[in-house]
Design an enzyme around this catalytic site. Structure first.
Site, PDB file in Angstrom:
ATOM      1  N   TRP A 242      38.025  45.699  49.008  1.00 56.35           N
ATOM      2  CA  TRP A 242      38.527  44.736  48.015  1.00 56.35           C
ATOM      3  C   TRP A 242      39.967  45.098  47.650  1.00 56.35           C
ATOM      4  O   TRP A 242      40.276  46.277  47.413  1.00 56.35           O
ATOM      5  CB  TRP A 242      37.622  44.778  46.780  1.00 56.35           C
ATOM      6  CG  TRP A 242      38.039  43.883  45.662  1.00 56.35           C
ATOM      7  CD1 TRP A 242      38.459  42.584  45.753  1.00 56.35           C
ATOM      8  CD2 TRP A 242      38.061  44.219  44.266  1.00 56.35           C
ATOM      9  NE1 TRP A 242      38.738  42.090  44.508  1.00 56.35           N
ATOM     10  CE2 TRP A 242      38.501  43.073  43.571  1.00 56.35           C
ATOM     11  CE3 TRP A 242      37.751  45.365  43.543  1.00 56.35           C
ATOM     12  CZ2 TRP A 242      38.629  43.045  42.188  1.00 56.35           C
ATOM     13  CZ3 TRP A 242      37.882  45.336  42.168  1.00 56.35           C
ATOM     14  CH2 TRP A 242      38.319  44.179  41.497  1.00 56.35           C
TER      15      TRP A 242
ATOM     16  N   ASP B  53      30.019  50.276  44.442  1.00 53.40           N
ATOM     17  CA  ASP B  53      30.484  49.110  43.693  1.00 53.40           C
ATOM     18  C   ASP B  53      29.483  47.986  43.962  1.00 53.40           C
ATOM     19  O   ASP B  53      29.361  47.501  45.089  1.00 53.40           O
ATOM     20  CB  ASP B  53      31.895  48.727  44.174  1.00 53.40           C
ATOM     21  CG  ASP B  53      32.486  47.581  43.355  1.00 53.40           C
ATOM     22  OD1 ASP B  53      31.794  47.060  42.459  1.00 53.40           O
ATOM     23  OD2 ASP B  53      33.643  47.193  43.635  1.00 53.40           O
TER      24      ASP B  53
ATOM     25  N   LYS C  94      29.488  37.787  38.530  1.00 51.80           N
ATOM     26  CA  LYS C  94      29.089  36.785  39.518  1.00 51.80           C
ATOM     27  C   LYS C  94      27.650  36.332  39.296  1.00 51.80           C
ATOM     28  O   LYS C  94      27.359  35.144  39.276  1.00 51.80           O
ATOM     29  CB  LYS C  94      29.247  37.316  40.940  1.00 51.80           C
ATOM     30  CG  LYS C  94      30.456  38.196  41.163  1.00 51.80           C
ATOM     31  CD  LYS C  94      31.759  37.425  41.264  1.00 51.80           C
ATOM     32  CE  LYS C  94      32.940  38.273  40.911  1.00 51.80           C
ATOM     33  NZ  LYS C  94      33.929  38.646  41.767  1.00 51.80           N
TER      34      LYS C  94
HETATM   35  C1  LMR Z   1      37.629  38.554  44.322  1.00 53.79           C
HETATM   36  O1  LMR Z   1      37.543  39.477  45.119  1.00 53.79           O
HETATM   37  O2  LMR Z   1      38.229  37.497  44.590  1.00 53.79           O
HETATM   38  C2  LMR Z   1      36.959  38.672  42.994  1.00 53.79           C
HETATM   39  O3  LMR Z   1      36.320  39.887  42.884  1.00 53.79           O
HETATM   40  C3  LMR Z   1      37.864  38.380  41.869  1.00 53.79           C
HETATM   41  C4  LMR Z   1      38.924  39.405  41.666  1.00 53.79           C
HETATM   42  O4  LMR Z   1      39.062  39.867  40.526  1.00 53.79           O
HETATM   43  O5  LMR Z   1      39.636  39.761  42.606  1.00 53.79           O
END
Ligand code: LMR
Length: 400
Positions: free
Chosen positions: A130, A211, A246
């Site tokens: 992420w 996570d 979510k």
């Molecule tokens: C995402 O990955 O788009 C979501 O988890 C929102 C974010 O805060 O990035």
């Protein structure tokens, strides 16, 4: 003093939402930010949440402070949701859960805590991971390295590569895993792969850090935590950060938790004081409203039933969209195999388009996606799927 500051580029995910909002093309599609959208393209408040809020409004008689670790009943509810009753009992006082301002707040708190436990720790993140993991954890001063995770050629987990790296990670370091619905790839570990990771963690002695932002969005509330529970049952130490953004649709209410498992009751009691102090030093206390909603839903059987059903509808719709998207892509006769999208889980998959093609998709077609080619599958609907598939066909066959 502020004159020498240099402006930063927009956040890779949030910046896209801003650009999308400013676009006047009526056909525009936002495949960027990971929020669930219904068939109409809205992110509605869940019915169970609305009903819980009404009850809270009627019954809440104080807004006095709750405390740095949040509401005790919510913390136990989350621990039960993540770990299940049986495991919770068996972990006893080796486990503590604290409420956090969303999953992000939980990750940041975990980073503070890791820094206190071992200032030299390296956190190993999946490649890719992420986009906000490194900024979030790094802001607490942690160091990073990465392990191979996604193979872009085969569109699946590069498990051999992952294992080879995990076998080199020493005690004192942390391995960050995605509990389910891997963000950004959608490619999850199989039960056998989780078992292999567990074995290596035991052998090497590194600490696993999970996570869990999407419980219930992939295969089911229980199915999605297979790996989490396996590790929680067998490893001496574990950090789990979970989010209600979510699965309860509570995004802006910043509702999350950090669950810590230690190798003894005493270590856990000590760690609890450090977590509370780190929370106090950072934000003093987490916001209450979202946690109160979750607690109300989970402790009211009728609301729990409504929520279970709504979450199932969300999950089923995402999985249906995955199949429908792959089918339409096949019908468009694009010379590529997109079937992997159907097998992946949660909101995200990589489309596998390059940076130039992404640029064209954004600039010419107003189809917004982050530059890794991650798409939010939940943004697809009956009204935009044909435009999306046709645009992709044009971009990929170079007719653009
Ligand atoms: C995402 O990955 O788009 C979501 O988890 C929102 C974010 O805060 O990035």
């Amino acid at each position: 003093m502020f004159q020498s500051l240099q402006a930063l580029p927009p956040d890779p995910i949030l910046g896209l939402t801003v650009a999308f909002k400013a676009d006047s093309n009526p056909n525009k599609i936002d495949l960027g930010m990971g929020v669930y959208k219904d068939e109409q393209g809205n992110t509605p408040v869940m019915k169970a949440v609305k009903q819980a809020e009404e009850k809270i409004l009627q019954s809440q008689d104080s807004k006095t402070y709750v405390g740095p670790t949040g509401a005790a009943d919510y913390n136990e509810t989350i621990a039960k949701l993540v770990l299940g009753e049986e495991l919770l009992q068996s972990l006893g006082k080796r486990r503590v859960t604290v409420q956090t301002p969303g999953g992000c707040g939980g990750l940041r708190l975990a980073a503070e805590f890791i820094g206190i436990a071992n200032a030299d720790a390296t956190v190993w993140v999946s490649d890719p991971t992420w986009a906000n993991h490194k900024p979030l954890l790094g802001s607490a001063g942690l160091k990073f390295n990465s392990y191979p995770y996604y193979d872009y050629e085969s569109h699946s987990v590069n498990f051999n590569g992952m294992l080879e790296t995990l076998k080199q990670i020493p005690q004192g370091d942390l391995v960050l895993l995605h509990g389910c619905c891997h963000n950004p790839s959608g490619a999850d570990l199989s039960p056998e792969q989780w078992e292999a990771v567990r074995d290596i963690a035991l052998e090497q002695g590194f600490t696993v850090f999970i996570d869990l932002a999407y419980q219930g969005m992939g295969s089911g509330l229980e199915e999605d935590v297979f790996g989490v529970r396996l590790l929680a049952a067998s490893l001496p130490e574990l950090i789990i950060v979970s989010s209600c953004s979510k699965n309860f649709g509570l995004y802006r209410e910043r509702t999350g938790a950090l669950t810590l498992i230690c190798d003894s009751d005493g270590a856990c009691a000590t760690a609890s004081t450090l977590l509370a102090a780190a929370a106090r030093a950072n934000y003093s206390m987490p916001p209450d409203h979202g946690a109160a909603i979750v607690q109300r839903i989970m402790s009211t059987p009728e609301l729990r039933t409504v929520w279970d059903q709504e979450l199932k509808e969300v999950r089923d719709r995402i999985n249906r969209l995955r199949s429908q998207f792959v089918q339409k892509l096949n019908e468009a006769e694009i010379a590529r195999d997109f079937s992997f999208i159907e097998n992946e889980k949660g909101m995200f998959s990589f489309l596998g388009v390059d940076k130039n093609q992404i640029k064209t998709l954004i600039e010419k077609y107003s189809i917004y996606l982050v530059d890794s080619s991650r798409i939010n599958v939940a943004s697809i609907n009956d009204n935009n799927i044909d435009y999306l598939v046709n645009s992709l066909a044009e971009v990929l066959t170079d007719q653009a």
